[in-house]
Design a protein around this motif. Structure first.
Motif, PDB file in Angstrom:
ATOM      1  N   LEU A 145     160.897  30.979  77.487  1.00 22.85           N
ATOM      2  CA  LEU A 145     159.899  29.985  76.860  1.00 22.85           C
ATOM      3  C   LEU A 145     158.855  29.638  78.284  1.00 22.85           C
ATOM      4  O   LEU A 145     159.527  29.376  79.042  1.00 22.85           O
ATOM      5  CB  LEU A 145     160.404  29.032  76.318  1.00 22.85           C
ATOM      6  N   ASP A 146     157.703  29.689  77.921  1.00 17.55           N
ATOM      7  CA  ASP A 146     156.764  29.145  78.941  1.00 17.55           C
ATOM      8  C   ASP A 146     156.277  27.880  78.499  1.00 17.55           C
ATOM      9  O   ASP A 146     155.464  27.820  77.570  1.00 17.55           O
ATOM     10  CB  ASP A 146     155.567  30.229  78.916  1.00 17.55           C
ATOM     11  N   LEU A 147     156.769  26.987  78.963  1.00 16.37           N
ATOM     12  CA  LEU A 147     156.623  25.417  78.463  1.00 16.37           C
ATOM     13  C   LEU A 147     155.140  25.071  78.700  1.00 16.37           C
ATOM     14  O   LEU A 147     154.995  23.878  78.333  1.00 16.37           O
ATOM     15  CB  LEU A 147     157.873  24.606  78.869  1.00 16.37           C
ATOM     16  N   ARG A 148     154.546  25.766  79.332  1.00 20.74           N
ATOM     17  CA  ARG A 148     153.202  25.221  79.736  1.00 20.74           C
ATOM     18  C   ARG A 148     152.350  25.390  78.478  1.00 20.74           C
ATOM     19  O   ARG A 148     151.513  24.430  78.398  1.00 20.74           O
ATOM     20  CB  ARG A 148     152.393  26.335  80.761  1.00 20.74           C
ATOM     21  N   ALA A 149     152.739  26.037  77.448  1.00 18.58           N
ATOM     22  CA  ALA A 149     152.341  25.709  75.945  1.00 18.58           C
ATOM     23  C   ALA A 149     152.241  24.307  75.437  1.00 18.58           C
ATOM     24  O   ALA A 149     151.422  23.844  74.830  1.00 18.58           O
ATOM     25  CB  ALA A 149     152.948  26.530  75.229  1.00 18.58           C
ATOM     26  N   LEU A 150     153.328  23.629  75.977  1.00 21.45           N
ATOM     27  CA  LEU A 150     153.317  22.257  75.557  1.00 21.45           C
ATOM     28  C   LEU A 150     153.088  21.394  76.475  1.00 21.45           C
ATOM     29  O   LEU A 150     152.791  20.114  76.211  1.00 21.45           O
ATOM     30  CB  LEU A 150     154.984  21.816  75.593  1.00 21.45           C
ATOM     31  N   ALA A 151     152.222  21.679  77.344  1.00 21.82           N
ATOM     32  CA  ALA A 151     151.597  20.779  78.665  1.00 21.82           C
ATOM     33  C   ALA A 151     150.398  19.747  77.750  1.00 21.82           C
ATOM     34  O   ALA A 151     149.679  20.031  77.141  1.00 21.82           O
ATOM     35  CB  ALA A 151     150.918  21.627  79.774  1.00 21.82           C
ATOM     36  N   GLY A 152     150.636  18.520  78.330  1.00 21.91           N
ATOM     37  CA  GLY A 152     149.783  17.379  77.626  1.00 21.91           C
ATOM     38  C   GLY A 152     150.500  16.906  76.723  1.00 21.91           C
ATOM     39  O   GLY A 152     149.849  15.775  76.214  1.00 21.91           O
ATOM     40  N   LEU A 153     151.503  17.243  75.933  1.00 25.91           N
ATOM     41  CA  LEU A 153     151.961  16.658  74.564  1.00 25.91           C
ATOM     42  C   LEU A 153     152.717  15.317  75.059  1.00 25.91           C
ATOM     43  O   LEU A 153     153.253  15.390  76.350  1.00 25.91           O
ATOM     44  CB  LEU A 153     152.794  17.758  73.826  1.00 25.91           C
ATOM     45  N   ASP A 154     152.788  14.412  74.293  1.00 27.47           N
ATOM     46  CA  ASP A 154     153.964  13.315  74.390  1.00 27.47           C
ATOM     47  C   ASP A 154     154.842  13.496  73.553  1.00 27.47           C
ATOM     48  O   ASP A 154     154.716  13.138  72.276  1.00 27.47           O
ATOM     49  CB  ASP A 154     152.940  12.065  74.228  1.00 27.47           C
ATOM     50  N   LEU A 155     155.850  13.786  74.150  1.00 25.26           N
ATOM     51  CA  LEU A 155     157.484  13.739  73.419  1.00 25.26           C
ATOM     52  C   LEU A 155     158.127  12.477  73.344  1.00 25.26           C
ATOM     53  O   LEU A 155     159.027  12.286  72.973  1.00 25.26           O
ATOM     54  CB  LEU A 155     158.364  14.903  73.954  1.00 25.26           C
ATOM     55  N   GLY A 156     157.231  11.262  73.567  1.00 25.93           N
ATOM     56  CA  GLY A 156     158.016  10.196  73.760  1.00 25.93           C
ATOM     57  C   GLY A 156     158.537   9.464  72.958  1.00 25.93           C
ATOM     58  O   GLY A 156     159.179   8.414  72.907  1.00 25.93           O
ATOM     59  N   ARG A 157     158.052   9.740  71.634  1.00 26.64           N
ATOM     60  CA  ARG A 157     158.643   9.264  70.191  1.00 26.64           C
ATOM     61  C   ARG A 157     159.955   9.676  69.835  1.00 26.64           C
ATOM     62  O   ARG A 157     160.930   9.022  69.213  1.00 26.64           O
ATOM     63  CB  ARG A 157     157.688   9.316  69.213  1.00 26.64           C
ATOM     64  N   LEU A 158     160.299  10.906  70.748  1.00 30.43           N
ATOM     65  CA  LEU A 158     161.634  11.461  70.308  1.00 30.43           C
ATOM     66  C   LEU A 158     162.991  10.561  70.801  1.00 30.43           C
ATOM     67  O   LEU A 158     162.881  10.213  71.936  1.00 30.43           O
ATOM     68  CB  LEU A 158     161.752  12.920  70.887  1.00 30.43           C
ATOM     69  N   THR A 159     163.953  10.884  70.069  1.00 37.99           N
ATOM     70  CA  THR A 159     165.134  10.066  70.377  1.00 37.99           C
ATOM     71  C   THR A 159     166.212  11.300  70.889  1.00 37.99           C
ATOM     72  O   THR A 159     167.145  10.940  71.664  1.00 37.99           O
ATOM     73  CB  THR A 159     165.784   9.122  69.608  1.00 37.99           C
ATOM     74  N   GLU A 160     166.104  12.463  70.299  1.00 37.22           N
ATOM     75  CA  GLU A 160     166.901  13.727  70.604  1.00 37.22           C
ATOM     76  C   GLU A 160     165.899  14.918  70.780  1.00 37.22           C
ATOM     77  O   GLU A 160     164.904  15.120  70.014  1.00 37.22           O
ATOM     78  CB  GLU A 160     167.941  13.808  69.452  1.00 37.22           C
ATOM     79  N   LEU A 161     166.560  15.818  71.815  1.00 36.80           N
ATOM     80  CA  LEU A 161     165.790  17.273  71.836  1.00 36.80           C
ATOM     81  C   LEU A 161     166.486  18.032  72.232  1.00 36.80           C
ATOM     82  O   LEU A 161     167.463  18.014  72.931  1.00 36.80           O
ATOM     83  CB  LEU A 161     164.593  16.816  72.985  1.00 36.80           C
ATOM     84  N   ASP A 162     166.420  19.346  71.458  1.00 40.01           N
ATOM     85  CA  ASP A 162     167.229  20.355  71.734  1.00 40.01           C
ATOM     86  C   ASP A 162     166.596  21.684  71.825  1.00 40.01           C
ATOM     87  O   ASP A 162     165.964  22.149  71.180  1.00 40.01           O
ATOM     88  CB  ASP A 162     168.073  20.578  70.359  1.00 40.01           C
TER      89      ASP A 162
END
Length: 298
Positions: A145-162
């Motif tokens: 995965l090239d996580l740069r595709a997600l750059a700038g997103l805010d994942l702050g509302r998540l309680t779990e990430l897999d």
């Protein structure tokens, strides 16, 4: 909405859900009725439960197909609360940023799993050493995965990430650490993500990940140095470090962690820490008795 924000923070608040259900009923949303029925079910005598359960099943069958209109077509709902999606899986694609952004706009999604069609399904890895070695040899290779595709997103509302079984790499872990603007995340699954000590150090340095309770790092090329980075996660209660070359120094670093006495589950094999590491764990006074006795049996 303020009430939705409050319910994300306190998902078991019975009274708040009741009030939210009233609002939904006024708007003609069948999930208001579902809230009433499921709350009634929780207080219903066993003899009456089947009738309420049938009423719930009929309501869901009639309306559920319209409840996810706001979610992208590639999003797969894995769990719900009162009809609202709470856990969603997304397959990596060229427009993954837009898909994830839409998912995060759903009012109660707090758990996100990102998968890749280039990755073998986790069940294909098996539970034996030969299967694990097959991954390392490239016969079952997690998708890169090239996580740069997600750059700038805010994942702050998540309680779990897999992100398990995806080859994120240490550079992806460094970028991942920038995507959280709150301290809500409680569970992070990075099995087989190849983040190594460098990526783990970047995550540990993130000021918004200090509230993690559950962390899975199986087969991530973590060493004793990486375990020392874990000391910043002071509230861990579940930790998976299987198939990492930790050695005796890693066992010692684990026992020196501020969370060592609070662990309720520890996934670790004797081969990960060696004979001397096992001895240290078996004699560690700061480990909970149940975990300590387990190592005395090794």
């Amino acid at each position: 909405m303020v009430i939705e924000e409050a319910l994300r923070a306190r998902p078991d608040d019975f009274a708040a859900w009741h009030a939210y259900g009233d609002r939904l009923l006024r708007q003609g949303d069948a999930r208001g009725t579902l809230i009433r029925l499921e709350q009634r079910l929780a207080r219903t005598r066993p003899a009456v439960r089947p009738a309420v359960e049938r009423e719930i099943a009929d309501l869901v069958a009639e309306h559920e197909g319209r409840w996810d209109d706001g979610l992208p077509g590639r999003a797969r709902v894995r769990s719900r609360r009162y009809g609202f999606a709470t856990e969603v899986a997304v397959e990596w694609s060229d427009d993954v940023r837009e898909v994830v952004e839409q998912v995060l706009c759903a009012p109660f999604v707090t758990t996100l799993r990102i998968t890749s069609n280039a990755a073998a399904d986790e069940d294909d890895y098996g539970d034996d050493e030969d299967s694990y070695l097959a991954v390392d040899r490239g016969e079952l290779r997690p998708g890169r995965l090239d996580l740069r595709a997600l750059a700038g997103l805010d994942l702050g509302r998540l309680t779990e990430l897999d992100l398990s079984y995806l080859s994120v790499g240490f550079d992806g872990a460094e970028l991942l650490a920038t995507l959280f603007a709150s301290d809500r995340l409680r569970a992070l699954d990075l099995r087989y993500c190849r983040i190594a000590d460098t990526g783990l150090a970047a995550l540990a340095a993130c000021p918004h990940l200090g509230g993690l309770r559950r962390l899975h790092l199986q087969r991530n090329r973590v060493t004793a140095e990486g375990v020392r980075s874990l000391h910043r996660f002071t509230e861990l209660t579940e930790l998976d470090l299987r198939y990492n070359d930790l050695g005796e120094a890693g066992a010692q670093a684990l026992l020196a962690a501020p969370f060592a006495g609070s662990l309720t589950r520890l996934w670790l094999y004797d081969s990960d820490v060696g004979r001397d590491g096992v001895r240290k764990l078996a004699q560690a006074a700061n480990l909970p008795p149940g975990l300590r006795s387990m190592w005395r049996c090794v």
